[in-house]
Design a protein around this motif. Structure first.
Motif, PDB file in Angstrom:
ATOM      1  N   UNK A 102      27.477  13.763  17.976  1.00 49.07           N
ATOM      2  CA  UNK A 102      27.642  14.791  16.959  1.00 49.07           C
ATOM      3  C   UNK A 102      26.313  15.029  16.256  1.00 49.07           C
ATOM      4  N   UNK A 103      26.012  16.271  15.983  1.00 50.70           N
ATOM      5  CA  UNK A 103      24.790  16.617  15.247  1.00 50.70           C
ATOM      6  C   UNK A 103      24.842  16.120  13.813  1.00 50.70           C
ATOM      7  N   UNK A 104      26.031  15.778  13.344  1.00 49.74           N
ATOM      8  CA  UNK A 104      26.191  15.306  11.972  1.00 49.74           C
ATOM      9  C   UNK A 104      26.637  13.839  11.949  1.00 49.74           C
ATOM     10  N   UNK A 105      26.262  13.100  12.977  1.00 53.77           N
ATOM     11  CA  UNK A 105      26.596  11.682  13.088  1.00 53.77           C
ATOM     12  C   UNK A 105      26.171  10.945  11.824  1.00 53.77           C
ATOM     13  N   UNK A 106      26.939  10.115  11.236  1.00 48.03           N
ATOM     14  CA  UNK A 106      28.153   9.477  11.751  1.00 48.03           C
ATOM     15  C   UNK A 106      29.434  10.266  11.466  1.00 48.03           C
ATOM     16  N   UNK A 107      29.300  11.498  11.025  1.00 45.90           N
ATOM     17  CA  UNK A 107      30.445  12.333  10.707  1.00 45.90           C
ATOM     18  C   UNK A 107      30.752  13.248  11.886  1.00 45.90           C
ATOM     19  N   UNK A 108      31.700  14.127  11.692  1.00 43.73           N
ATOM     20  CA  UNK A 108      32.017  15.182  12.646  1.00 43.73           C
ATOM     21  C   UNK A 108      32.218  16.453  11.829  1.00 43.73           C
ATOM     22  N   UNK A 109      32.157  17.579  12.489  1.00 49.29           N
ATOM     23  CA  UNK A 109      32.458  18.841  11.816  1.00 49.29           C
ATOM     24  C   UNK A 109      33.967  18.889  11.592  1.00 49.29           C
ATOM     25  N   UNK A 110      34.356  19.372  10.447  1.00 48.69           N
ATOM     26  CA  UNK A 110      35.764  19.446  10.084  1.00 48.69           C
ATOM     27  C   UNK A 110      36.527  20.340  11.054  1.00 48.69           C
ATOM     28  N   UNK A 111      37.643  19.821  11.546  1.00 46.41           N
ATOM     29  CA  UNK A 111      38.608  20.590  12.331  1.00 46.41           C
ATOM     30  C   UNK A 111      39.892  20.632  11.511  1.00 46.41           C
ATOM     31  N   UNK A 112      40.590  21.767  11.498  1.00 42.64           N
ATOM     32  CA  UNK A 112      41.799  21.887  10.683  1.00 42.64           C
ATOM     33  C   UNK A 112      42.762  20.712  10.877  1.00 42.64           C
ATOM     34  N   UNK A 113      43.215  20.202   9.729  1.00 34.85           N
ATOM     35  CA  UNK A 113      44.143  19.082   9.727  1.00 34.85           C
ATOM     36  C   UNK A 113      43.476  17.721   9.748  1.00 34.85           C
ATOM     37  N   UNK A 114      42.147  17.693   9.869  1.00 35.04           N
ATOM     38  CA  UNK A 114      41.438  16.420   9.983  1.00 35.04           C
ATOM     39  C   UNK A 114      40.549  16.123   8.795  1.00 35.04           C
ATOM     40  N   UNK A 115      39.451  15.433   9.109  1.00 32.49           N
ATOM     41  CA  UNK A 115      38.456  15.060   8.109  1.00 32.49           C
ATOM     42  C   UNK A 115      37.092  15.298   8.738  1.00 32.49           C
ATOM     43  N   UNK A 116      36.195  15.927   7.980  1.00 36.48           N
ATOM     44  CA  UNK A 116      34.866  16.192   8.512  1.00 36.48           C
ATOM     45  C   UNK A 116      34.065  17.079   7.584  1.00 36.48           C
ATOM     46  N   UNK A 117      32.969  17.597   8.110  1.00 34.96           N
ATOM     47  CA  UNK A 117      32.024  18.368   7.314  1.00 34.96           C
ATOM     48  C   UNK A 117      32.144  19.869   7.562  1.00 34.96           C
ATOM     49  N   UNK A 118      31.975  20.630   6.489  1.00 37.47           N
ATOM     50  CA  UNK A 118      31.877  22.084   6.571  1.00 37.47           C
ATOM     51  C   UNK A 118      30.506  22.443   5.989  1.00 37.47           C
ATOM     52  N   UNK A 119      29.645  23.102   6.789  1.00 39.33           N
ATOM     53  CA  UNK A 119      28.313  23.457   6.292  1.00 39.33           C
ATOM     54  C   UNK A 119      28.372  24.629   5.325  1.00 39.33           C
ATOM     55  N   UNK A 120      27.564  24.568   4.260  1.00 42.70           N
ATOM     56  CA  UNK A 120      27.507  25.700   3.329  1.00 42.70           C
ATOM     57  C   UNK A 120      26.079  26.053   2.915  1.00 42.70           C
ATOM     58  N   UNK A 121      25.092  25.250   3.325  1.00 40.93           N
ATOM     59  CA  UNK A 121      23.719  25.561   2.950  1.00 40.93           C
ATOM     60  C   UNK A 121      22.715  24.694   3.670  1.00 40.93           C
ATOM     61  N   UNK A 122      21.455  25.066   3.540  1.00 36.03           N
ATOM     62  CA  UNK A 122      20.361  24.311   4.153  1.00 36.03           C
ATOM     63  C   UNK A 122      19.055  24.755   3.509  1.00 36.03           C
ATOM     64  N   UNK A 123      17.959  24.124   3.923  1.00 32.14           N
ATOM     65  CA  UNK A 123      16.647  24.530   3.432  1.00 32.14           C
ATOM     66  C   UNK A 123      15.698  24.710   4.610  1.00 32.14           C
TER      67      UNK A 123
END
Length: 182
Positions: A85-106
């Protein structure tokens, strides 16, 4: 309160964009944070201080949160390279689960996400990854985090105020009615 501080900091004239969140929130399976929705209605999506990219709900896919989340999710689910995963040790959020939703960057490769858990739909901590790959958790609203990034030079490692870039906002749309004071 924090959205108002961002308006004052940037000298921005609120756009008052009407956004229908129901379809995207239905796709996510959770309601987005109220302060984030307020930010989108005031600013849309675009770039703060020529370096902090904010995803809103806009026609420009590069700054559209739903479009970017779908791309991130697709890439995260792609098994071409195994279970990486590009967001290791996490995963991108999938509906019904747990994970990350991106909202910004630099422009320095910092990345801003929410840690979303469908079992805790009102909990939206900010998870930020610094350019060195280190993760930092902030139990604050999106607007407070963004304000601190832009205004607090000591907000380490994410404060851009130390670079003296000014506090501006450039909308993604390029619309001549861009919210700047006339």
């Amino acid at each position: 309160m924090w959205t108002r501080k961002l308006i004052e900091l940037t000298g921005w004239k609120p756009l008052g964009i009407a956004v229908d969140w129901a379809e995207f929130e239905g796709e996510l399976g959770v309601a987005l944070p109220a302060d984030y929705k307020e930010l989108c209605e005031v600013f849309g999506g675009g770039v703060f201080s020529d370096s902090v990219y904010f995803l809103g709900r806009v026609e420009d896919r590069a700054f559209d949160l739903p479009a970017q989340w779908r791309v991130f999710l697709s890439v995260d689910r792609d098994s071409t390279y195994g279970d990486v995963s590009a967001v290791d040790p996490y995963a991108i959020y999938a509906p019904g689960g747990k994970g990350l939703v991106p909202w910004g960057s630099t422009e320095w490769a910092d990345a801003y996400y929410w840690l979303v858990d469908a079992e805790r739909p009102g909990d939206w901590p900010v998870l930020a990854r610094a350019e060195d790959g280190a993760w930092h958790r902030y139990d604050m609203s999106t607007s407070e985090f963004l304000y601190r990034v832009l205004a607090d030079a000591g907000f380490s490692p994410f404060g851009v105020a130390r670079h003296d870039l000014g506090t501006t906002f450039d909308p993604a749309s390029g619309d001549p009615c861009d919210g700047r004071p006339g």
